[in-house]
Scaffold this motif. Structure first.
Motif, PDB file in Angstrom:
ATOM      1  N   SER A   1       0.841  -1.194   0.000  1.00  0.00           N
ATOM      2  CA  SER A   1       0.000   0.000   0.000  1.00  0.00           C
ATOM      3  C   SER A   1       0.874   1.242   0.000  1.00  0.00           C
ATOM      4  O   SER A   1       2.043   1.210   0.417  1.00  0.00           O
ATOM      5  N   VAL A   2       0.278   2.344  -0.468  1.00  0.00           N
ATOM      6  CA  VAL A   2       0.964   3.633  -0.549  1.00  0.00           C
ATOM      7  C   VAL A   2       0.004   4.695  -0.038  1.00  0.00           C
ATOM      8  O   VAL A   2      -1.200   4.661  -0.341  1.00  0.00           O
ATOM      9  N   GLU A   3       0.528   5.654   0.720  1.00  0.00           N
ATOM     10  CA  GLU A   3      -0.301   6.736   1.238  1.00  0.00           C
ATOM     11  C   GLU A   3      -0.540   7.781   0.146  1.00  0.00           C
ATOM     12  O   GLU A   3       0.385   8.182  -0.564  1.00  0.00           O
ATOM     13  N   LEU A   4      -1.794   8.208   0.028  1.00  0.00           N
ATOM     14  CA  LEU A   4      -2.169   9.275  -0.900  1.00  0.00           C
ATOM     15  C   LEU A   4      -2.592  10.477  -0.072  1.00  0.00           C
ATOM     16  O   LEU A   4      -3.646  10.460   0.572  1.00  0.00           O
ATOM     17  N   VAL A   5      -1.763  11.513  -0.078  1.00  0.00           N
ATOM     18  CA  VAL A   5      -2.059  12.720   0.689  1.00  0.00           C
ATOM     19  C   VAL A   5      -2.516  13.809  -0.270  1.00  0.00           C
ATOM     20  O   VAL A   5      -2.461  13.669  -1.497  1.00  0.00           O
ATOM     21  N   ARG A   6      -2.963  14.912   0.295  1.00  0.00           N
ATOM     22  CA  ARG A   6      -3.459  16.009  -0.530  1.00  0.00           C
ATOM     23  C   ARG A   6      -2.355  16.560  -1.422  1.00  0.00           C
ATOM     24  O   ARG A   6      -1.179  16.537  -1.079  1.00  0.00           O
TER      25      ARG A   6
END
Length: 221
Positions: free
Chosen positions: A105-110
């Protein structure tokens, strides 16, 4: 702005997904912030029908909400790339990937965008700003409606004031009738019926002597 403020602001964003085949965008999905999980499968009944990607199971948990935004799960046969603040997409470093067993998984930030690629297919994921766009579009639409209504109402008034007068209409009708007569005369001349017929001579008008019937007792010898 503090981290807590950023997290609170991120909770008001949804998830926006775009599916590309090469350079052609084929599908678009938008998920509200209240939807905490986004499931994908090769099925039209799923929230995100994802054909062409290798999924380990169906439905496949593609994304889930976090305090900072979204956690995006990468299908096993896909490559994941990131674009920060509008920059070009680059492969996500191994250090930024989270592993839990076979899941990555990978974090998707603004202000970031993720791209999952498999073959010619590419799935773009970013934070949705549908609420802000909706407000701006609503104001713009009201402006267009007002302009259209003003234009529509101005047409009858403009016709009354700028329309042709009775004299101009009479002149126009006269020109049209004259042109029609000229076309008719030209057509008659082309057919050879524009000259009157030649009068009949007096000799031709004399009555014929006719045929006389001889008596029955007379014969020809």
């Amino acid at each position: 702005m503090s981290t807590e403020a950023k997290s609170t602001e991120a909770k008001h964003d949804g998830l926006f997904c775009e599916l590309f085949w090469g350079t052609t965008r084929n599908e678009v999905w938008s998920f509200a912030p209240e939807q905490t999980q986004v499931l994908a499968a090769q099925d039209e009944k799923t929230a995100l029908p994802l054909y062409g990607f290798t999924l380990p199971e169906e439905p496949f948990l593609l994304a889930e909400r976090t305090e900072k935004g979204y956690r995006v799960f990468v299908p096993p046969a896909s490559r994941v790339e990131r674009s920060r603040r509008g920059d070009a997409f680059r492969p996500v470093p191994e250090a930024e990937m989270q592993r839990n067993g076979d899941r990555i998984s990978v974090e998707l930030v603004r202000d970031d965008r993720l791209r999952l690629r498999e073959g010619e297919l590419a799935l773009h994921l970013t934070h949705s700003v549908a609420g802000k766009r909706e407000a701006s579009v609503r104001l713009r639409d009201l402006g267009w409606v007002a302009m259209g209504a003003a234009l529509f109402l101005s047409l009858p008034v403009g016709f009354l004031f700028a329309g042709p007068s009775a004299e101009k209409m009479a002149e126009s009708n006269a020109r049209a009738l004259k042109a029609a007569r000229e076309r008719e005369e030209a057509e008659r001349k082309r057919l050879g019926v524009d000259q009157p017929a030649r009068p009949i001579s007096p000799d031709a008008q004399k009555p014929d002597a006719g045929v006389k019937t001889l008596p029955a007792n007379l014969g020809v010898h």
